[in-house]
Design a protein around this motif. Structure first.
Motif: not given
Length: 102
Positions: A32-51, A87-96
Motif C-alpha cells: 500500500i505504501v508503494g502504491v501511494i508513493c507511485a501515485v504521488a510520484g506522478f505529481f511531485v518528485l517522480g524521480i524519488i518516489l518512483g524508485p 521522470a527520467i524522460v522529463l529530466l532528459a528533455g529539460a536538459a537539452t
C-alpha cells in the motif's frame, strides 16, 4: 560433568534461527505504501518516489517473482517503473540545448 569448549552444560543449544525482531511492516503495508508513493510520484518528485515505490513493491512481494504475488505489490512495482521512466524522460528533455536561453 565438565563442559567442553564450545558446548554448554545444557543438552539443547539455543536456536540459531532469526535473531532480529519481526516488528517491521508486513507485506500488505509495504504494498500500500508503494502504491501511494507511485501515485504521488506522478505529481511531485517522480524521480524519488518512483524508485521508492519499486523498492516497497519488491519487498512486499518477498523479493521474488515466483509464487503468488499480492496485487498492491505488483501495482506498486509497475507504476513505480512507469513513474521513474517518465521522470527520467522529463529530466532528459529539460536538459537539452533547445530549452535554454537562446
Amino acid at each position: 560433568m565438565m563442559a567442553s569448549f564450545g558446548h554448554g552444560t545444557r543438552g539443547n543449544p539455543r536456536s540459531r534461527g532469526r535473531t532480529w525482531s519481526r516488528t517491521g511492516p508486513d507485506s500488505a503495508t509495504l504494498g500500500i505504501v508503494g502504491v501511494i508513493c507511485a501515485v504521488a510520484g506522478f505529481f511531485v518528485l517522480g524521480i524519488i518516489l518512483g524508485p521508492a515505490a519499486i523498492v516497497c513493491g519488491w519487498l512486499a512481494m518477498g523479493r521474488t517473482w515466483s509464487g503468488p504475488r499480492p496485487v498492491p505489490a505488483v501495482v506498486a512495482v509497475v507504476l513505480g517503473a512507469i513513474d521513474t521512466v517518465l521522470a527520467i524522460v522529463l529530466l532528459a528533455g529539460a536538459a537539452t540545448w533547445g530549452s535554454g536561453v537562446i
